[in-house]
Motif scaffolding. Structure first.
Motif: not given
Length: 397
Positions: A171, A174, A186, A215, A218-219
């Motif tokens: 995360g 990205c 993100r 992170a 958001e993943e």
């Protein structure tokens, strides 16, 4: 009480109840009726209201390709807010059906049956009984857990911790826009890399923990692999705390794994005596539980007493009471992602209070768990993961 393994599961986001559970149900149902030439599943309750945003149909199709998915938003007399009816057909005739409940954290229950996961291994029914046993034996909560579950739990938690770290690191690297129609960028990478002018150590800690939490959350929103802790919607809280403690404070993996065991025990108590399902009790059952687990785990990492661990966990849950589950557009993004970061920081505050004031406490952990459950039952259905109330109703993109 069941194994701590039931609290931590590895699977695809964005929702343990809406993706991991239905996926597991589809796999199991397919095994029962392998000769069927057609499958159908009807989703009820929260699954029907938010299943599209949570990719429930996609999860079911991954477990049982070609399944026809129907949504029933009118049925009210349900055994659980996350109810599914699976049917198997052969030559146009029904050859089998099962009502399956997605009970939270990726766990499922076939109505009228008991699975291996439902096996009781702890004789104690609540946290108070566990503390009493520890006092009688003169042992820590960590030692109590391994006394019951043995070395296999450590091996299992080693895999879980590895998966949590992977989610944080993926995360953080990205960028881009999250799936869905909210057009949310993100933020984890920029939050991690952007340092304020004259940033204090406390601000740095909060920024880093928040970036780790973002992170993972958001993943999860991107339907990637995360760990239910205790759910996908709350999956960023515990990894953020312990990733910070390892990477930025130097705590060893072995101590973190022991702390995850105690955090899991706390989640297990909540799961047993209340709920970890947002559809059943609102977000207090997800983020509240994760915050409580993180506080207890962190207190363990700091080698606080059993009573301080209990108090930290109680504070964390008490100040999440009444938290609604109101995902905008049925997506696990607003307010879910920010809530993970806020809960991680609240867990730290809860531990700090417990260090000094645990002798003055009036409320037990079991009392606050019972309160959370009753609050969830009293909560209007629209605030329990239906996307019909709160921010989900007010927000207009």
């Amino acid at each position: 009480m069941k194994s701590i393994k039931t609290v931590y599961k590895i699977g695809n986001g964005p929702s343990s109840s809406h993706t991991v559970g239905p996926y597991n149900a589809a796999i199991e149902f397919g095994k029962r009726f392998p000769d069927a030439d057609e499958y159908e599943v009807t989703l009820f309750g929260s699954l029907a209201f938010t299943g599209e945003g949570h990719s429930t149909g996609k999860a079911i199709d991954a477990g049982l390709p070609g399944t026809k998915v129907l949504m029933n938003t009118t049925e009210k007399d349900l055994p659980h807010p996350n109810t599914m009816l699976f049917k198997a057909y052969k030559d146009g005739e029904v050859i089998g059906e099962n009502q399956i409940l997605s009970i939270g954290g990726g766990s499922i229950r076939f109505v009228g049956e008991t699975s291996d996961e439902e096996k009781e291994i702890y004789p104690q029914k609540n946290f108070g009984e566990m503390l009493a046993h520890c006092r009688e034996e003169g042992i820590s909560l960590k030692d109590f857990i391994y006394e019951v579950e043995g070395e296999p739990l450590k091996q299992y938690l080693t895999v879980i911790w590895y998966a949590m770290q992977n989610a944080v690191e993926r995360g953080l690297n990205c960028e881009g826009i999250l799936p869905g129609d909210l057009n949310i960028h993100r933020k984890a990478k920029s939050l991690y890399e952007t340092r304020c002018y004259n940033e204090s150590s406390d601000v740095t800690m909060n920024r880093l923990i928040s970036s780790y939490s973002f992170a993972v959350a958001e993943e999860n929103a991107c339907e990637n692999i995360v760990v239910t802790a205790p759910t996908c919607g709350a999956c960023g809280v515990i990894p953020a705390i312990f990733y910070y403690m390892k990477k930025d404070r130097g705590f060893p993996d072995s101590e973190i794994i022991d702390s995850l065991a105690v955090a899991g025990l706390i989640g297990n108590v909540i799961r047993t005596n209340a709920s970890i399902s947002g559809a059943e009790c609102g977000c207090q059952a997800e983020i509240g539980s994760a915050c409580s687990m993180a506080a207890g785990g962190l207190a363990t990492l700091f080698k606080l007493s059993n009573e301080q661990i209990e108090y930290a966990s109680e504070i964390a849950m008490e100040h999440n009471l009444g938290l609604t589950c109101d995902p905008v557009h049925g997506l696990v993004q607003i307010p879910c992602i920010e809530r993970n970061a806020v809960a991680a920081m609240r867990a730290i505050s809860s531990v700090n209070i417990s260090r000094f004031l645990y002798r003055t406490r009036k409320i037990s952990f079991d009392d606050v768990v019972a309160t959370m459950y009753q609050t969830g039952k009293d909560m209007n259905e629209k605030y329990r993961e239906t996307a019909h109330g709160g921010l989900a109703q007010i927000y207009h993109s």
